[in-house]
Design a protein around this motif. Sequence first.
Motif, PDB file in Angstrom:
ATOM      1  N   ALA A 156       0.956  -1.080  -0.084  1.00 47.42           N
ATOM      2  CA  ALA A 156       0.098  -0.054   0.076  1.00 47.42           C
ATOM      3  C   ALA A 156       0.830   0.992  -0.006  1.00 47.42           C
ATOM      4  O   ALA A 156       1.914   1.411   0.638  1.00 47.42           O
ATOM      5  CB  ALA A 156      -0.973  -0.125   1.148  1.00 47.42           C
ATOM      6  N   LYS A 157       0.658   2.243  -0.768  1.00 45.91           N
ATOM      7  CA  LYS A 157       1.345   3.390  -0.992  1.00 45.91           C
ATOM      8  C   LYS A 157       0.577   4.594  -0.908  1.00 45.91           C
ATOM      9  O   LYS A 157      -0.372   4.944  -1.743  1.00 45.91           O
ATOM     10  CB  LYS A 157       2.274   3.370  -2.204  1.00 45.91           C
ATOM     11  N   ASP A 158       0.798   5.558  -0.108  1.00 48.63           N
ATOM     12  CA  ASP A 158       0.120   6.802   0.070  1.00 48.63           C
ATOM     13  C   ASP A 158      -1.426   6.803   0.167  1.00 48.63           C
ATOM     14  O   ASP A 158      -2.240   7.496  -0.388  1.00 48.63           O
ATOM     15  CB  ASP A 158       0.702   7.932  -1.075  1.00 48.63           C
ATOM     16  N   ILE A 179      -1.003   6.584   4.062  1.00 51.12           N
ATOM     17  CA  ILE A 179      -0.384   5.499   4.712  1.00 51.12           C
ATOM     18  C   ILE A 179       0.139   4.603   3.846  1.00 51.12           C
ATOM     19  O   ILE A 179      -0.256   4.223   2.711  1.00 51.12           O
ATOM     20  CB  ILE A 179      -1.225   4.557   5.691  1.00 51.12           C
ATOM     21  N   SER A 180       1.482   3.903   4.187  1.00 54.59           N
ATOM     22  CA  SER A 180       2.079   3.034   3.152  1.00 54.59           C
ATOM     23  C   SER A 180       2.867   1.832   4.069  1.00 54.59           C
ATOM     24  O   SER A 180       2.996   2.280   5.227  1.00 54.59           O
ATOM     25  CB  SER A 180       3.502   3.968   2.568  1.00 54.59           C
ATOM     26  N   PHE A 181       2.502   0.760   3.714  1.00 56.11           N
ATOM     27  CA  PHE A 181       2.818  -0.336   4.567  1.00 56.11           C
ATOM     28  C   PHE A 181       2.956  -1.809   3.512  1.00 56.11           C
ATOM     29  O   PHE A 181       2.486  -1.539   2.267  1.00 56.11           O
ATOM     30  CB  PHE A 181       2.282  -0.683   5.419  1.00 56.11           C
ATOM     31  N   THR A 182       3.803  -2.586   3.873  1.00 55.51           N
ATOM     32  CA  THR A 182       3.800  -3.905   3.017  1.00 55.51           C
ATOM     33  C   THR A 182       3.581  -5.072   3.997  1.00 55.51           C
ATOM     34  O   THR A 182       3.926  -5.157   5.169  1.00 55.51           O
ATOM     35  CB  THR A 182       5.395  -4.088   2.753  1.00 55.51           C
ATOM     36  N   ILE A 183       2.819  -6.116   3.574  1.00 56.71           N
ATOM     37  CA  ILE A 183       2.420  -7.321   4.189  1.00 56.71           C
ATOM     38  C   ILE A 183       3.233  -8.478   3.565  1.00 56.71           C
ATOM     39  O   ILE A 183       3.163  -8.509   2.045  1.00 56.71           O
ATOM     40  CB  ILE A 183       1.009  -7.404   4.217  1.00 56.71           C
ATOM     41  N   ALA A 233     -12.760   1.486  -3.012  1.00 58.80           N
ATOM     42  CA  ALA A 233     -11.855   2.109  -3.580  1.00 58.80           C
ATOM     43  C   ALA A 233     -11.338   3.098  -2.715  1.00 58.80           C
ATOM     44  O   ALA A 233     -11.971   3.775  -2.068  1.00 58.80           O
ATOM     45  CB  ALA A 233     -12.263   2.744  -5.112  1.00 58.80           C
ATOM     46  N   ALA A 234      -9.915   3.206  -2.944  1.00 58.49           N
ATOM     47  CA  ALA A 234      -9.474   4.328  -1.940  1.00 58.49           C
ATOM     48  C   ALA A 234      -9.449   5.719  -2.380  1.00 58.49           C
ATOM     49  O   ALA A 234      -9.751   6.002  -3.793  1.00 58.49           O
ATOM     50  CB  ALA A 234      -7.774   4.119  -2.049  1.00 58.49           C
ATOM     51  N   THR A 235      -9.604   6.639  -1.765  1.00 61.05           N
ATOM     52  CA  THR A 235      -9.939   7.978  -2.168  1.00 61.05           C
ATOM     53  C   THR A 235      -8.520   8.655  -3.042  1.00 61.05           C
ATOM     54  O   THR A 235      -8.655   9.204  -4.065  1.00 61.05           O
ATOM     55  CB  THR A 235      -9.916   9.034  -1.135  1.00 61.05           C
ATOM     56  N   SER A 236      -7.708   7.976  -2.335  1.00 59.47           N
ATOM     57  CA  SER A 236      -6.304   8.332  -3.276  1.00 59.47           C
ATOM     58  C   SER A 236      -5.093   7.240  -2.837  1.00 59.47           C
ATOM     59  O   SER A 236      -5.415   6.672  -1.655  1.00 59.47           O
ATOM     60  CB  SER A 236      -5.523   9.911  -3.117  1.00 59.47           C
ATOM     61  N   GLY A 237      -4.061   7.421  -3.611  1.00 62.59           N
ATOM     62  CA  GLY A 237      -3.165   6.138  -3.194  1.00 62.59           C
ATOM     63  C   GLY A 237      -3.404   4.893  -3.787  1.00 62.59           C
ATOM     64  O   GLY A 237      -4.442   4.662  -4.479  1.00 62.59           O
ATOM     65  N   THR A 238      -2.534   3.560  -3.689  1.00 59.91           N
ATOM     66  CA  THR A 238      -2.593   2.566  -4.353  1.00 59.91           C
ATOM     67  C   THR A 238      -2.495   1.518  -3.398  1.00 59.91           C
ATOM     68  O   THR A 238      -1.973   1.322  -2.398  1.00 59.91           O
ATOM     69  CB  THR A 238      -1.582   2.348  -5.512  1.00 59.91           C
ATOM     70  N   VAL A 278       5.787   3.831  17.609  1.00 61.84           N
ATOM     71  CA  VAL A 278       5.285   4.616  18.579  1.00 61.84           C
ATOM     72  C   VAL A 278       6.535   5.652  19.002  1.00 61.84           C
ATOM     73  O   VAL A 278       5.995   6.656  19.916  1.00 61.84           O
ATOM     74  CB  VAL A 278       5.084   3.938  19.769  1.00 61.84           C
ATOM     75  N   ALA A 279       7.838   5.677  18.860  1.00 64.75           N
ATOM     76  CA  ALA A 279       8.745   6.405  19.392  1.00 64.75           C
ATOM     77  C   ALA A 279       8.509   7.867  18.700  1.00 64.75           C
ATOM     78  O   ALA A 279       8.941   8.080  17.659  1.00 64.75           O
ATOM     79  CB  ALA A 279      10.043   5.893  19.040  1.00 64.75           C
ATOM     80  N   PRO A 280       8.645   8.565  19.606  1.00 62.42           N
ATOM     81  CA  PRO A 280       8.052  10.258  19.157  1.00 62.42           C
ATOM     82  C   PRO A 280       9.281  10.771  18.664  1.00 62.42           C
ATOM     83  O   PRO A 280       9.314  11.848  17.829  1.00 62.42           O
ATOM     84  CB  PRO A 280       7.470  10.765  20.241  1.00 62.42           C
ATOM     85  N   THR A 281      10.565  10.252  19.127  1.00 58.95           N
ATOM     86  CA  THR A 281      11.631  11.008  18.750  1.00 58.95           C
ATOM     87  C   THR A 281      12.191  10.403  17.097  1.00 58.95           C
ATOM     88  O   THR A 281      13.177  10.834  16.853  1.00 58.95           O
ATOM     89  CB  THR A 281      12.844  10.779  19.496  1.00 58.95           C
ATOM     90  N   VAL A 282      11.676   9.268  16.867  1.00 51.52           N
ATOM     91  CA  VAL A 282      12.009   9.078  15.437  1.00 51.52           C
ATOM     92  C   VAL A 282      11.195   9.671  14.180  1.00 51.52           C
ATOM     93  O   VAL A 282       9.845   9.701  14.552  1.00 51.52           O
ATOM     94  CB  VAL A 282      11.997   7.351  15.555  1.00 51.52           C
ATOM     95  N   ALA A 283      11.813   9.854  13.434  1.00 52.47           N
ATOM     96  CA  ALA A 283      10.776  10.607  12.138  1.00 52.47           C
ATOM     97  C   ALA A 283       9.911   9.685  11.793  1.00 52.47           C
ATOM     98  O   ALA A 283      10.210   8.565  11.259  1.00 52.47           O
ATOM     99  CB  ALA A 283      12.022  10.856  10.938  1.00 52.47           C
ATOM    100  N   PRO A 284       8.654   9.932  11.782  1.00 49.99           N
ATOM    101  CA  PRO A 284       7.654   9.128  11.368  1.00 49.99           C
ATOM    102  C   PRO A 284       7.592   9.055   9.822  1.00 49.99           C
ATOM    103  O   PRO A 284       7.778   9.741   9.102  1.00 49.99           O
ATOM    104  CB  PRO A 284       6.156   9.849  11.869  1.00 49.99           C
ATOM    105  N   VAL A 285       7.266   7.515   9.427  1.00 48.09           N
ATOM    106  CA  VAL A 285       7.069   7.289   7.874  1.00 48.09           C
ATOM    107  C   VAL A 285       5.964   6.542   7.797  1.00 48.09           C
ATOM    108  O   VAL A 285       5.800   5.403   7.535  1.00 48.09           O
ATOM    109  CB  VAL A 285       8.336   6.290   7.755  1.00 48.09           C
ATOM    110  N   ALA A 286       4.842   7.202   7.812  1.00 48.66           N
ATOM    111  CA  ALA A 286       3.372   6.774   7.370  1.00 48.66           C
ATOM    112  C   ALA A 286       3.122   5.501   7.657  1.00 48.66           C
ATOM    113  O   ALA A 286       2.689   4.717   6.933  1.00 48.66           O
ATOM    114  CB  ALA A 286       3.515   7.079   6.114  1.00 48.66           C
ATOM    115  N   GLY A 287       3.519   4.969   8.833  1.00 49.59           N
ATOM    116  CA  GLY A 287       3.042   3.624   9.152  1.00 49.59           C
ATOM    117  C   GLY A 287       3.651   2.354   8.504  1.00 49.59           C
ATOM    118  O   GLY A 287       3.097   1.540   8.443  1.00 49.59           O
ATOM    119  N   SER A 288       4.811   2.584   7.906  1.00 47.43           N
ATOM    120  CA  SER A 288       5.175   1.512   6.972  1.00 47.43           C
ATOM    121  C   SER A 288       6.119   0.456   7.796  1.00 47.43           C
ATOM    122  O   SER A 288       7.039   0.854   8.411  1.00 47.43           O
ATOM    123  CB  SER A 288       6.022   2.140   5.784  1.00 47.43           C
ATOM    124  N   VAL A 289       6.114  -0.802   7.438  1.00 46.78           N
ATOM    125  CA  VAL A 289       6.927  -1.599   8.040  1.00 46.78           C
ATOM    126  C   VAL A 289       8.360  -1.780   7.197  1.00 46.78           C
ATOM    127  O   VAL A 289       9.274  -1.734   7.568  1.00 46.78           O
ATOM    128  CB  VAL A 289       6.282  -3.049   7.728  1.00 46.78           C
TER     129      VAL A 289
END
Length: 661
Positions: free
Chosen positions: A328-330, A349-353, A381-386, A554-565
């Motif tokens: 999933a991307k954006d 949101i972006s992630f891989t399963i 269907a998503a509003t946007s992203g793939t 969850v770590a607030p000091t790490v740059a967030p990357v859209a929930g991606s594994v």
Amino acid sequence: MLSLQNAGKRFGARILFTEANWLITAKEKTALVGANGTGKSTLMKVLAGLETLDYGEMQRTRGMSIGYLPQEGLRLSGRTVFEECLTVFDELRAMETEIESVAGQMAILDRASAEYTSAAERYSMLQARFHALDGYALDAQVGTVLTGLGFGKEDWARRTEEFSGGWQMRIALAKLLLARPNLLLLDEPTNHLDLETRNWLESYLRAYPFGYVLISHDRYFLDVTVDRTVEVWNKKLNIYAGNYTKYLKQKEDRKAQLIAAYKNQRDQIEHLESFINRFRAQATKAKQVQSRIKELEKIERIEVPEEEPVIHFSFPQPPPSGRTVVTAKDLKKSYGEKQVLTGANSNGISFTIERGDRIALVGHNGAGKSTLIRLLTGVEAATSGTVQLGHNVVPEYFAQDQYKVLDPDARMIDEMNRAARKVPEVELRSLLGCFLFSGDDVFKTLGVLSGGERNRFALARILVSPSNFLLLDEPTNHLDMRAKDVLLEAIEAFSGTVIFVSHDRYFLDRLATKVMEVKDGNIEMYPGGYADFVRDREAAEQGTAPKTAEAASVAPTVAPVAGSVAAANDGSAPAPGKEKVRRLNPIKLKQMEDRCAFLEEEVPRIEAAIATTETALGNFVSVAETERQTKLLDDLREQLTKLTAEWEELMMALEEQAALQ
């Protein structure tokens, strides 16, 4: 407080239970368990006074109050949610009205008159009682319970008839909890609750000052809320000390003893019958033969009832997919102006399963769990992203309302045969029996089944013909423990990929290898099981670095990357296990050091208490004392495990802080 004495109950010609003896004490916290159809709900209605016994008697303490929550069927109307909950305090509200009335009288009476003195005494008495009953905090009590059961403040002013059946049951449960009866009788109270609400109810019941009896198919819920288990089995009530897990162990021990006694008795009977048959015709042995006959007639035969057969079912293993199952991307999803899934900073949101993942999808009601599953299946269907499926991925979607897509004219057994042509019909019927469809039920058409029954059937059909990517939205709803065990065992042996939503903590703990939390429009992925997720989330809330959370979590000091594994390894964030450690402020650091020093003294004290208790258990005094010492030993060991784990985490955190100095 309440007792059954030689109690019995029939259902038509069938005896549900007989010769039942049960004393429910003032603070007893009990699970009522047994196979389907053994009479648990009927017994609960007897305790509530809604049904009568056919044999024996029930006695209860004069003046005791009983609150009963049925499985379903309650409908409330005519008031707002908040007003409906306040009705449990009608006596207190009437008292408040009288206090105001008496105060008004006192304002106009002569202070020197006898009427004023009488009114003042009445006012003082009412005030004292109103205060003792916490009458000034009624609104706060109602708000606390409604919030705990998942009602937002905007719901409090809505009328009760606007809510669905499940939310109606929550309102009824709220009223019972606010009334605080001496004995709570709750028949499947978790049926309509999400995971967060169940956790709140667990805490509420553990602190409940009176007794309660629970029927539930949620093992974890029973394990953490009860200290006694009563089983309806073999038409008797069998009482066990301890929670559900301890009951299972004790039941196996009792069953082994019963079988051993049965075999010994059979040997004795066969010996007597052999003697009688051998010497019946000899006049010189007539006296001995008659003695053996009388002895045989006096034997009270031990019966070993048939157990429900344990069903073991394995998925027909599907063809393997590629290593990447979903990318999933954006991804974004909104309904009009309502934004459900937006991602961090509205970037999607972006992630891989990956193949073999078993991902538990968690989050509060309305967070977007079901929406995300529908996006992954292509139902929406998503509003946007793939959303891109990997090589050779074949998804199978089980929805909460799966029954709506079934053919109402089809027969159950025919649909199962079509779904699994290579599986023998006898195995299909055994599987349907496990999902509570037995005998001629399998020949029913789907249209005559209730929504819950059709959902159970739909789940059974998925088991016989699975794809290599299962997406299951609340598969444990409407299942008893036996059916859940079959489902768990099948999924654990399944070689494909699974993403699922469930509010059953035992199911989550056993099955999940990763947890994906949907929260505030974003997702956060956690490796490990559900218990690891809970620990990491608590660590994040307390400001200590989680051990297993991935970089996008969850770590607030790490740059967030859209929930991606996958993002944890793409160079834009630290790798798992290497999160940047924040320097704590001196106050927080001192608190951790003090806590660590306390644990270093507390752990040896508990170890000594364990040794003392183990010694005491070696000297038998009575059954009751042995049970008490055993429970104490279990509690001490559990406490030692928790404190040791806490000490280890604190020591690691302090060492990391020392390295920053």
